[in-house]
Design a protein around this motif. Structure first.
Motif, PDB file in Angstrom:
ATOM      1  N   LYS A  22      47.475  16.282  59.037  1.00  0.00           N
ATOM      2  CA  LYS A  22      47.749  16.758  57.679  1.00  0.00           C
ATOM      3  C   LYS A  22      46.588  17.604  57.157  1.00  0.00           C
ATOM      4  O   LYS A  22      46.793  18.639  56.519  1.00  0.00           O
ATOM      5  CB  LYS A  22      48.020  15.563  56.760  1.00  0.00           C
ATOM      6  N   LEU A  23      45.363  17.186  57.433  1.00  0.00           N
ATOM      7  CA  LEU A  23      44.204  17.963  57.002  1.00  0.00           C
ATOM      8  C   LEU A  23      44.211  19.337  57.663  1.00  0.00           C
ATOM      9  O   LEU A  23      43.981  20.348  56.992  1.00  0.00           O
ATOM     10  CB  LEU A  23      42.907  17.217  57.314  1.00  0.00           C
ATOM     11  N   ALA A  24      44.478  19.387  58.958  1.00  0.00           N
ATOM     12  CA  ALA A  24      44.560  20.676  59.653  1.00  0.00           C
ATOM     13  C   ALA A  24      45.621  21.554  59.014  1.00  0.00           C
ATOM     14  O   ALA A  24      45.408  22.754  58.808  1.00  0.00           O
ATOM     15  CB  ALA A  24      44.854  20.462  61.138  1.00  0.00           C
ATOM     16  N   GLY A  25      46.762  20.959  58.663  1.00  0.00           N
ATOM     17  CA  GLY A  25      47.820  21.714  58.007  1.00  0.00           C
ATOM     18  C   GLY A  25      47.406  22.221  56.635  1.00  0.00           C
ATOM     19  O   GLY A  25      47.701  23.364  56.264  1.00  0.00           O
ATOM     20  N   GLU A  26      46.721  21.383  55.869  1.00  0.00           N
ATOM     21  CA  GLU A  26      46.237  21.788  54.542  1.00  0.00           C
ATOM     22  C   GLU A  26      45.293  22.981  54.658  1.00  0.00           C
ATOM     23  O   GLU A  26      45.292  23.858  53.805  1.00  0.00           O
ATOM     24  CB  GLU A  26      45.509  20.633  53.851  1.00  0.00           C
TER      25      GLU A  26
ATOM     26  N   LEU B 175      50.474  34.481  38.006  1.00  0.00           N
ATOM     27  CA  LEU B 175      50.757  33.097  38.387  1.00  0.00           C
ATOM     28  C   LEU B 175      52.117  33.005  39.064  1.00  0.00           C
ATOM     29  O   LEU B 175      52.271  32.329  40.085  1.00  0.00           O
ATOM     30  CB  LEU B 175      50.690  32.176  37.163  1.00  0.00           C
ATOM     31  N   GLY B 176      53.095  33.710  38.523  1.00  0.00           N
ATOM     32  CA  GLY B 176      54.417  33.741  39.145  1.00  0.00           C
ATOM     33  C   GLY B 176      54.355  34.306  40.560  1.00  0.00           C
ATOM     34  O   GLY B 176      54.950  33.759  41.490  1.00  0.00           O
TER      35      GLY B 176
ATOM     36  N   GLU C  52      55.253  31.217  51.972  1.00  0.00           N
ATOM     37  CA  GLU C  52      54.453  30.902  53.150  1.00  0.00           C
ATOM     38  C   GLU C  52      54.415  29.406  53.464  1.00  0.00           C
ATOM     39  O   GLU C  52      53.757  28.982  54.406  1.00  0.00           O
ATOM     40  CB  GLU C  52      53.031  31.445  52.987  1.00  0.00           C
ATOM     41  N   GLY C  53      55.101  28.605  52.650  1.00  0.00           N
ATOM     42  CA  GLY C  53      55.167  27.168  52.909  1.00  0.00           C
ATOM     43  C   GLY C  53      53.897  26.421  52.567  1.00  0.00           C
ATOM     44  O   GLY C  53      53.613  25.384  53.157  1.00  0.00           O
ATOM     45  N   VAL C  54      53.116  26.969  51.640  1.00  0.00           N
ATOM     46  CA  VAL C  54      51.888  26.316  51.187  1.00  0.00           C
ATOM     47  C   VAL C  54      51.987  26.110  49.682  1.00  0.00           C
ATOM     48  O   VAL C  54      52.944  26.532  49.053  1.00  0.00           O
ATOM     49  CB  VAL C  54      50.625  27.147  51.563  1.00  0.00           C
ATOM     50  N   ARG C  55      50.973  25.445  49.136  1.00  0.00           N
ATOM     51  CA  ARG C  55      50.978  25.190  47.692  1.00  0.00           C
ATOM     52  C   ARG C  55      49.934  26.053  47.005  1.00  0.00           C
ATOM     53  O   ARG C  55      48.871  26.313  47.563  1.00  0.00           O
ATOM     54  CB  ARG C  55      50.662  23.720  47.416  1.00  0.00           C
ATOM     55  N   SER C  56      50.241  26.453  45.789  1.00  0.00           N
ATOM     56  CA  SER C  56      49.261  27.206  45.005  1.00  0.00           C
ATOM     57  C   SER C  56      48.390  26.289  44.169  1.00  0.00           C
ATOM     58  O   SER C  56      47.416  26.735  43.574  1.00  0.00           O
ATOM     59  CB  SER C  56      49.969  28.234  44.106  1.00  0.00           C
ATOM     60  N   ALA C  57      48.733  25.011  44.110  1.00  0.00           N
ATOM     61  CA  ALA C  57      47.964  24.010  43.338  1.00  0.00           C
ATOM     62  C   ALA C  57      48.028  22.701  44.105  1.00  0.00           C
ATOM     63  O   ALA C  57      48.954  22.453  44.883  1.00  0.00           O
ATOM     64  CB  ALA C  57      48.547  23.853  41.939  1.00  0.00           C
ATOM     65  N   PRO C  58      47.052  21.816  43.863  1.00  0.00           N
ATOM     66  CA  PRO C  58      47.098  20.512  44.521  1.00  0.00           C
ATOM     67  C   PRO C  58      48.333  19.741  44.100  1.00  0.00           C
ATOM     68  O   PRO C  58      48.891  19.953  43.020  1.00  0.00           O
ATOM     69  CB  PRO C  58      45.836  19.800  44.041  1.00  0.00           C
ATOM     70  N   ASP C  59      48.751  18.838  44.967  1.00  0.00           N
ATOM     71  CA  ASP C  59      49.877  17.961  44.680  1.00  0.00           C
ATOM     72  C   ASP C  59      49.546  17.103  43.469  1.00  0.00           C
ATOM     73  O   ASP C  59      48.569  16.347  43.484  1.00  0.00           O
ATOM     74  CB  ASP C  59      50.158  17.083  45.899  1.00  0.00           C
ATOM     75  N   SER C  60      50.336  17.220  42.414  1.00  0.00           N
ATOM     76  CA  SER C  60      50.040  16.501  41.169  1.00  0.00           C
ATOM     77  C   SER C  60      50.275  14.992  41.310  1.00  0.00           C
ATOM     78  O   SER C  60      49.815  14.221  40.494  1.00  0.00           O
ATOM     79  CB  SER C  60      50.879  17.049  40.017  1.00  0.00           C
ATOM     80  N   THR C  61      50.966  14.583  42.378  1.00  0.00           N
ATOM     81  CA  THR C  61      51.199  13.145  42.574  1.00  0.00           C
ATOM     82  C   THR C  61      50.042  12.502  43.322  1.00  0.00           C
ATOM     83  O   THR C  61      49.976  11.286  43.415  1.00  0.00           O
ATOM     84  CB  THR C  61      52.508  12.885  43.357  1.00  0.00           C
ATOM     85  N   ALA C  62      49.149  13.329  43.869  1.00  0.00           N
ATOM     86  CA  ALA C  62      48.000  12.782  44.614  1.00  0.00           C
ATOM     87  C   ALA C  62      47.023  12.130  43.658  1.00  0.00           C
ATOM     88  O   ALA C  62      46.960  12.464  42.491  1.00  0.00           O
ATOM     89  CB  ALA C  62      47.310  13.910  45.388  1.00  0.00           C
ATOM     90  N   ARG C  63      46.229  11.227  44.202  1.00  0.00           N
ATOM     91  CA  ARG C  63      45.162  10.495  43.510  1.00  0.00           C
ATOM     92  C   ARG C  63      45.599   9.128  43.265  1.00  0.00           C
ATOM     93  O   ARG C  63      45.951   8.388  42.746  1.00  0.00           O
ATOM     94  CB  ARG C  63      44.732  11.167  42.212  1.00  0.00           C
TER      95      ARG C  63
END
Length: 157
Positions: free
Chosen positions: A59-63, A136-137, A146-157
């Motif tokens: 997962k880290l490699a993917g991130e 931002l849009g 591209e299958g990536v995120r523009s912001a961290p996962d808000s459910t993380a932490r």
């Protein structure tokens, strides 16, 4: 003979070259002040923003959008510095879990505080108030495409 660029091609080049130049300059500061490369910074930040400050090595490699070999070398260097630890996965002995250590957490928090301050000086003034919504849009569409995120996962932490 140079071929003229279309406006969209110029946008691409401007984003690519401008981002690369700014990242190199900001990377010098991370290296000087925190002894972190951009890749090391991004890896520690990904772990900080993950549940339990832990990710599987895959997962880290993917991130990071790294090959498994490049990610393994990066994690090894961070582990040698005492910033992360690797452990065998609890549900699958073939997997490795990568976690931030207390030293890694402390370093990435301090580095991020400085990096955010640097971005406020170097990057944010380049974006006018009227530019925020369309840019931002665009950033979100590009990341999604591209299958990536523009912001961290808000459910993380």
């Amino acid at each position: 003979m140079t071929m003229p660029l279309t406006p969209r091609q110029e946008i691409w080049r401007g984003l690519l070259h401008g981002q690369r130049a700014m990242l190199l300059r900001l990377g010098v500061r991370l290296k000087r002040d925190f002894a972190l490369s951009i890749a090391q910074y991004e890896a520690l930040l990904a772990l900080l923003q993950s549940p339990g400050k832990t990710l599987s090595a895959t997962k880290l490699a993917g991130e990071l959008q790294y090959s498994s070999g490049s990610s393994t070398n990066l994690v090894k260097r961070l582990e040698e510095r005492g910033l992360v630890r690797r452990e065998t996965g609890t549900s699958d002995a073939r997997t490795q879990q990568v976690s931030l250590t207390d030293a890694g957490s402390d370093l990435i928090v301090r580095a991020t505080e400085q990096h955010v301050a640097d971005l406020a000086i170097e990057f944010e003034p380049l974006i006018g108030d009227m530019d925020v919504a369309p840019l931002l849009g665009f950033a979100r569409r590009l990341a999604e495409h591209e299958g990536v995120r523009s912001a961290p996962d808000s459910t993380a932490r």
